[in-house]
Design an enzyme around this catalytic site. Structure first.
Site, PDB file in Angstrom:
ATOM      1  N   ALA A  51       1.270  -1.244  -0.031  1.00  9.39           N
ATOM      2  CA  ALA A  51      -0.342  -0.212  -0.077  1.00  9.39           C
ATOM      3  C   ALA A  51       0.779   1.448   0.097  1.00  9.39           C
ATOM      4  O   ALA A  51       1.974   0.752   0.636  1.00  9.39           O
ATOM      5  CB  ALA A  51      -0.589   0.398   1.665  1.00  9.39           C
ATOM      6  N   SER A  88      -0.502   9.083   0.932  1.00 10.41           N
ATOM      7  CA  SER A  88       0.837  10.220   0.951  1.00 10.41           C
ATOM      8  C   SER A  88       1.416  10.529   1.738  1.00 10.41           C
ATOM      9  O   SER A  88       2.711  10.926   1.678  1.00 10.41           O
ATOM     10  CB  SER A  88      -0.640  11.352   0.789  1.00 10.41           C
ATOM     11  OG  SER A  88      -1.429  11.374   2.158  1.00 10.41           O
ATOM     12  N   ASP A 129     -10.459   7.396  11.463  1.00  9.58           N
ATOM     13  CA  ASP A 129     -10.457   7.389  10.357  1.00  9.58           C
ATOM     14  C   ASP A 129     -10.568   6.158   9.671  1.00  9.58           C
ATOM     15  O   ASP A 129      -9.656   5.195   9.431  1.00  9.58           O
ATOM     16  CB  ASP A 129      -8.507   8.001   9.469  1.00  9.58           C
ATOM     17  CG  ASP A 129      -8.123   7.964   8.493  1.00  9.58           C
ATOM     18  OD1 ASP A 129      -9.196   8.620   7.624  1.00  9.58           O
ATOM     19  OD2 ASP A 129      -7.182   7.371   8.194  1.00  9.58           O
TER      20      ASP A 129
END
Length: 522
Positions: free
Chosen positions: A127, A130, A287
């Site tokens: 994965a 940013s 999140d």
């Protein structure tokens, strides 16, 4: 300085290319800005909705602006719903950086060769986002056994890039704030400052590992969610090594159904996890988008959630939790007067606000949405209407609740995906009412007394000496009449009796309140 200038020019060009000037400059009450807006609009195709154009512009500007848009999407109190919804679609589409760079970061962090740490290390990342990217590996340990792990490595040069873009964002926020009243209402400086905090928190991977460890302890015994173990010998600011988790992404509902997972139960479990973390612990994963959630299909942990990526967590104080629980409970009971009173008691609205007016406004927002399945309710729309009502009554938005709002919207999204018929309110109501009973009952009092016991243990032995000293000081006063001394002693006796009787009465009152609450709830 030159690079910063070029970066600023590029940002302005992107804003013009996607017509963001049309969205902002034309609302300013300055003729020369209207003229600029008309000139730069010539020859551009601006058919796409405004929210889409803003999202595409942020994606073009790069990962830091994408992350900014993600944070901005949580501030539904500051922008129209269509823009907030579009920004919520922003995803980190960032190419991975070189595995050689990742390996160099690992070796620098632990002062060891990568082959001395791992039995094997997958050079291809699983994965990439940013802020960091993740590699799978097999870790050597002291007992000679090996463990499958995930290695998260911070993207190189992030701090420098972030500081440059944040500097430009602060400058642009100042422009927006100074050019119009609308700009002031959007509070751009506060939003950038909030983004600055979140971003710097994410740059410290030890902080993320610590948050994961805390959530793992909190969730022990709930048997609904798995959180990876952190290997502290290999955790540093730029690199963390954690237990490798294996599951099916929660977005792949058909795969989950084919594996035999109870989808409606999975939806209810998600709500339970959220409310447990918020109201029991005051420490929650903030999140919870589908990319960070998997479901275990291993026999020993079948059907449990797997939480990943703990760069953003939210915290609530006891006061926050009590206020929120009372608000939710009042909403579930449709007691809008109590909701209005809570807003005034908490100081969120001016003390002079009329309770009946605020009650009526809240009722008009919430009443149409009750007794509907989740598929017929847009929680985002309800929140937006509440925020619009809040502005009318000058409600102060509480920064500590922004992440809670964001996470609640994530939960709504998961619920829609898993079980469109899930009733979010009905699922949460028993949990919250039980929590309220626990907060008002004798168990809470005993817990508080247990926590204060060390301090009481130190003070109680000193109490007789303090009392004798007090009485002796009274007797030694040569200018005090005997009658005054006796009166002082009587007052002291009454005070001690009051403390004893008051304590007993307080405990009995709490027991009575517990019984009353149980009768009302059940």
């Amino acid at each position: 300085m030159t690079r910063r200038l070029f970066r600023g020019v590029f940002i302005v060009w992107v804003m013009l290319r996607y017509g963001l000037d049309e969205l902002f400059l034309t609302s300013f009450q300055k003729p020369w800005l209207h003229a600029i807006a008309r000139i730069v609009s010539v020859g551009r195709k601006l058919d796409a909705p405004r929210g889409q154009r803003i999202r595409e512009a942020l994606e073009r500007l790069g990962p830091i602006f994408v992350k900014f848009g993600q944070v901005l999407s949580t501030r539904r109190d500051l922008m129209p719903l269509d823009i907030a919804d579009e920004l919520a679609r922003l995803q980190d589409r960032v190419p991975p950086f070189s595995s050689d760079v990742a390996i160099a970061s690992i070796e620098r962090a632990f002062n060891k060769k990568v082959e001395d740490i791992f039995v094997s290390f997958d050079r291809e990342p699983i994965a990439s986002a940013s802020i960091a990217q993740v590699h799978f590996a097999v870790l050597k340990n002291r007992t000679g056994e090996s463990r499958e792990v995930a290695v998260k490595v911070l993207r190189p040069g992030m701090l420098t890039a972030i500081e440059k873009d944040l500097s430009l964002m602060r400058m642009m926020a100042g422009w927006v704030e100074g050019l119009s009243d609308d700009g002031k209402r959007l509070k751009p400086r506060e939003v950038v400052a909030e983004f600055d905090k979140y971003l710097h928190d994410e740059l410290d991977l030890v902080r993320e590992a610590s948050s994961a460890a805390q959530l793992r302890r909190n969730m022990t015994g709930l048997d609904l969610v798995l959180i990876p173990e952190m290997f502290w010998d290999y955790c540093a600011t730029e690199v963390i090594v954690m237990e490798r988790m294996t599951g099916i992404p929660i977005s792949q509902v058909e795969r989950l159904r084919a594996a035999g997972v109870d989808i409606p139960k999975l939806a209810r479990d998600g709500v339970t996890i959220f409310f447990t973390q918020v109201f029991r612990d005051g420490f929650f994963h903030a999140d919870m988008h589908p990319g960070n959630i998997q479901v275990s299909v291993a026999p020993a942990t079948f059907g449990r959630y797997i939480s990943l990526d703990f760069g953003i967590v939210g915290t609530l104080t006891e006061t926050d939790k009590e206020y929120l629980a009372q608000n939710f409970t009042a909403f579930f009971r449709r007691d809008y007067k109590r909701v209005a009173e809570l807003h005034i008691e908490s100081g969120w609205v001016p003390a002079a606000t009329r309770v009946d007016e605020l009650e009526s406004a809240i009722r008009s927002v919430c009443e149409p949405y009750f007794d509907r399945p989740l598929k017929e309710i847009s929680l985002g729309l309800v929140l937006m209407r509440l925020f619009q009502t809040s502005r009318r009554f000058h409600v102060e938005i509480q920064p500590q609740l922004v992440l809670l709002q964001k996470t609640l919207l994530n939960i709504e999204g998961l619920g829609r995906q898993l079980d469109p018929d899930l009733d979010l309110w009905a699922t949460a109501k028993p949990f919250l009412e039980k929590w309220m009973i626990d907060q008002l009952g004798p168990k809470k009092l005993l817990d508080q007394l247990r926590n204060e016991a060390p301090r009481y243990a130190k003070l109680l032995p000193e109490l007789p000496r303090l009392l004798v000293d007090f009485l002796q000081r009274g007797q030694s006063g040569s200018d005090r009449a005997l009658g005054e001394l006796l009166a002082e002693q009587k007052r002291t006796n009454r005070l001690l009796q009051g403390l004893v009787y008051g304590g007993v009465g307080f405990v009995l009152g709490l027991v009575a309140m517990q019984l009353i609450v149980r009768v009302r709830v059940f």
